[in-house]
Design a protein around this motif. Structure first.
Motif, PDB file in Angstrom:
ATOM      1  N   GLN A 154       0.813  -1.096  -0.056  1.00 32.10           N
ATOM      2  CA  GLN A 154      -0.053   0.106  -0.110  1.00 32.10           C
ATOM      3  C   GLN A 154       0.878   1.386  -0.194  1.00 32.10           C
ATOM      4  N   LEU A 155       0.567   2.147  -0.831  1.00 34.72           N
ATOM      5  CA  LEU A 155       1.529   3.325  -1.128  1.00 34.72           C
ATOM      6  C   LEU A 155       0.855   4.441  -0.100  1.00 34.72           C
ATOM      7  N   ASP A 156       1.518   5.294   0.524  1.00 28.24           N
ATOM      8  CA  ASP A 156       1.245   6.250   1.431  1.00 28.24           C
ATOM      9  C   ASP A 156       0.028   7.120   0.711  1.00 28.24           C
ATOM     10  N   GLU A 157      -0.884   7.581   1.333  1.00 27.88           N
ATOM     11  CA  GLU A 157      -1.931   8.189   0.799  1.00 27.88           C
ATOM     12  C   GLU A 157      -1.505   9.443   0.103  1.00 27.88           C
ATOM     13  N   THR A 158      -0.355  10.204   0.729  1.00 27.73           N
ATOM     14  CA  THR A 158      -0.068  11.534   0.098  1.00 27.73           C
ATOM     15  C   THR A 158       0.776  11.276  -1.136  1.00 27.73           C
ATOM     16  N   THR A 159       1.148   9.876  -1.371  1.00 26.45           N
ATOM     17  CA  THR A 159       1.806   9.724  -2.718  1.00 26.45           C
ATOM     18  C   THR A 159       0.994  10.332  -3.897  1.00 26.45           C
ATOM     19  N   GLN A 160       1.900  11.095  -4.986  1.00 23.07           N
ATOM     20  CA  GLN A 160       1.363  11.535  -6.176  1.00 23.07           C
ATOM     21  C   GLN A 160       2.567  11.123  -7.122  1.00 23.07           C
ATOM     22  N   ILE A 161       2.114   9.958  -7.752  1.00 22.54           N
ATOM     23  CA  ILE A 161       3.299   9.574  -8.747  1.00 22.54           C
ATOM     24  C   ILE A 161       2.864  10.403 -10.270  1.00 22.54           C
ATOM     25  N   ILE A 162       4.198  11.176 -10.356  1.00 23.58           N
ATOM     26  CA  ILE A 162       4.141  12.004 -11.767  1.00 23.58           C
ATOM     27  C   ILE A 162       4.902  11.569 -12.788  1.00 23.58           C
ATOM     28  N   ARG A 163       5.643  10.286 -12.561  1.00 24.22           N
ATOM     29  CA  ARG A 163       6.364   9.997 -13.544  1.00 24.22           C
ATOM     30  C   ARG A 163       6.886   8.478 -13.370  1.00 24.22           C
ATOM     31  N   LEU A 164       6.557   7.639 -14.464  1.00 18.02           N
ATOM     32  CA  LEU A 164       6.503   5.961 -14.338  1.00 18.02           C
ATOM     33  C   LEU A 164       7.851   5.623 -15.209  1.00 18.02           C
ATOM     34  N   ILE A 165       8.587   4.766 -15.029  1.00 17.23           N
ATOM     35  CA  ILE A 165       9.688   4.186 -15.909  1.00 17.23           C
ATOM     36  C   ILE A 165       9.621   2.443 -15.494  1.00 17.23           C
ATOM     37  N   VAL A 166       9.577   1.799 -16.652  1.00 15.24           N
ATOM     38  CA  VAL A 166       9.417   0.474 -16.574  1.00 15.24           C
ATOM     39  C   VAL A 166      10.524  -0.254 -17.276  1.00 15.24           C
ATOM     40  N   ARG A 167      11.444  -0.763 -16.200  1.00 13.31           N
ATOM     41  CA  ARG A 167      12.824  -1.468 -17.016  1.00 13.31           C
ATOM     42  C   ARG A 167      12.482  -2.946 -16.586  1.00 13.31           C
ATOM     43  N   ASP A 168      13.631  -3.595 -17.203  1.00 13.03           N
ATOM     44  CA  ASP A 168      13.629  -5.224 -16.994  1.00 13.03           C
ATOM     45  C   ASP A 168      13.963  -5.466 -15.386  1.00 13.03           C
ATOM     46  N   GLY A 170      12.960  -3.628 -12.882  1.00 11.56           N
ATOM     47  CA  GLY A 170      11.873  -3.087 -11.952  1.00 11.56           C
ATOM     48  C   GLY A 170      11.108  -1.712 -12.536  1.00 11.56           C
ATOM     49  N   LEU A 171      10.287  -1.478 -11.829  1.00 10.44           N
ATOM     50  CA  LEU A 171       9.240  -0.440 -11.950  1.00 10.44           C
ATOM     51  C   LEU A 171       9.858   0.941 -11.039  1.00 10.44           C
ATOM     52  N   TYR A 172      10.026   2.139 -11.612  1.00  6.56           N
ATOM     53  CA  TYR A 172      10.680   3.106 -10.941  1.00  6.56           C
ATOM     54  C   TYR A 172       9.477   4.522 -10.972  1.00  6.56           C
ATOM     55  N   ALA A 184      10.156  -0.880  -7.467  1.00  8.73           N
ATOM     56  CA  ALA A 184       9.446  -1.971  -7.061  1.00  8.73           C
ATOM     57  C   ALA A 184       9.887  -3.012  -8.108  1.00  8.73           C
ATOM     58  N   VAL A 185      10.049  -4.109  -7.594  1.00  7.37           N
ATOM     59  CA  VAL A 185      10.488  -5.437  -8.464  1.00  7.37           C
ATOM     60  C   VAL A 185       9.369  -6.449  -8.689  1.00  7.37           C
ATOM     61  N   LEU A 186       9.605  -6.934  -9.756  1.00  3.68           N
ATOM     62  CA  LEU A 186       8.157  -7.869 -10.183  1.00  3.68           C
ATOM     63  C   LEU A 186       8.335  -9.157  -9.568  1.00  3.68           C
ATOM     64  N   THR A 187       7.287  -9.633  -8.987  1.00  2.00           N
ATOM     65  CA  THR A 187       7.068 -11.174  -8.473  1.00  2.00           C
ATOM     66  C   THR A 187       5.979 -11.797  -9.067  1.00  2.00           C
ATOM     67  N   LEU A 192       6.830  -5.661  -5.895  1.00  2.00           N
ATOM     68  CA  LEU A 192       6.892  -5.519  -4.478  1.00  2.00           C
ATOM     69  C   LEU A 192       7.956  -4.320  -4.306  1.00  2.00           C
ATOM     70  N   LEU A 193       7.616  -3.412  -3.320  1.00  2.00           N
ATOM     71  CA  LEU A 193       8.780  -2.291  -3.166  1.00  2.00           C
ATOM     72  C   LEU A 193       9.740  -2.810  -2.608  1.00  2.00           C
ATOM     73  N   ASP A 194      11.065  -2.030  -3.291  1.00  2.00           N
ATOM     74  CA  ASP A 194      12.282  -2.345  -2.711  1.00  2.00           C
ATOM     75  C   ASP A 194      12.612  -1.051  -1.617  1.00  2.00           C
TER      76      ASP A 194
END
Length: 297
Positions: A154-168, A170-172, A184-187, A192-194
């Motif tokens: 669960q991300l913090d309720e104040t989190t506002q993701i403004i940019r996403l990058i997907v790589r082999d 993980g997710l940034y 976050a790494v793929l399972t 799952l958050l690193d």
């Protein structure tokens, strides 16, 4: 009128008294019957007030139980009415050959199902809904996608993701609230958050990096083994490396100096920086940030 109200009240009071007397007589009769068949009649020597309370409470309890049963059966009856209508609309739809008539009949099926499932949802109603919705989607050339949360945690309720990058690897995610990048790494269950990943404002090797305003994916095989490159509003770069402390590098500013860099991207090992305040895009060839950039446009 007042006279009529008084009369109605008196009548209502009389009816209520009659009902109470009737239940009291019923209770006394029941007690008399039990005395005749039970060995010890002492248990029925109750004060008149207790007997009166029992005479009122017992019928009220019976009425409450009856109401619950009625509403349960009533909901089932209402469900059956609407579900039967849905089935009939579906049967009619299957006989139609004109697409528009098919749509109208299947939409009627869905409408009846919506009404039925106000009262309850069953395996049969869900199965019919899937069939009806599937036909309507086919007529509309719609393919429904299965969406689910990407992040397990669960991300913090104040989190506002403004940019996403997907790589082999993980997710940034760049959080616009604090200018920090999460990884976050793929399972098998999802991402799952690193919690060990560091990429945000702070002092690094004698340089102070502010809140990051944008990020870009770093080319594979770079010298620092960084996966993500961030920039703050003062033109400081932050190379973020999984499992290691980030490395900060200040950009050599252009001749007219920085206004307020807001965006970066890396393409073919060249770094591009957008500075809306100076109305310019600057390019660092070969990622050489120790030299002043060239004006791209």
């Amino acid at each position: 009128s007042t006279t009529q109200s008084v009369a109605d009240g008196a009548a209502g009071s009389g009816i209520g008294q009659s009902i109470t007397n009737a239940f009291l007589k019923l209770y006394l009769g029941l007690v008399s019957f039990l005395k005749s068949i039970l060995p010890d009649s002492g248990i029925f020597r109750l004060p008149p007030s207790t007997m009166a309370f029992t005479a009122i409470a017992v019928p009220l309890t019976i009425v409450a139980v009856a109401a619950v049963v009625y509403f349960q059966r009533g909901r089932e009856a209402q469900y059956n009415i609407h579900f039967t209508a849905a089935q009939e609309a579906g049967q009619i739809a299957e006989t139609k050959t004109d697409p528009q008539e098919q749509r109208l009949s299947w939409e009627a099926t869905l409408l009846h199902l919506n009404n039925a499932e106000i009262y309850m949802s069953t395996d049969e109603s869900q199965e019919l809904r899937l069939q009806a919705q599937g036909v309507v989607d086919t007529l509309d050339v719609i393919e429904r996608l299965d969406f689910r949360p990407a992040i397990i945690d669960q991300l913090d309720e104040t989190t506002q993701i403004i940019r996403l990058i997907v790589r082999d690897d993980g997710l940034y995610m760049l959080n616009g609230t604090d200018g920090v990048v999460g990884r976050a790494v793929l399972t098998d269950e999802g991402y799952l958050l690193d919690t060990t990943f560091q990429c945000g404002p702070g002092p690094y090797g004698g340089f102070i990096v502010g809140s990051l305003v944008d990020i870009a994916a770093m080319p594979p095989g770079n010298d620092l083994k960084a996966t993500i490159l961030g920039i703050d509003a003062n033109g400081n770069l932050l190379h973020c490396i999984p499992g290691e402390i980030p490395v900060a590098t200040p950009l050599e500013p252009p001749d007219i100096n920085w206004g307020s860099p807001t965006k970066i991207t890396v393409d073919d090992n060249d770094l591009y920086v957008l500075d809306p305040q100076t109305n310019a895009v600057w390019i660092y060839r070969g990622m050489d940030v120790s030299q002043a950039p060239r004006l791209f446009f």
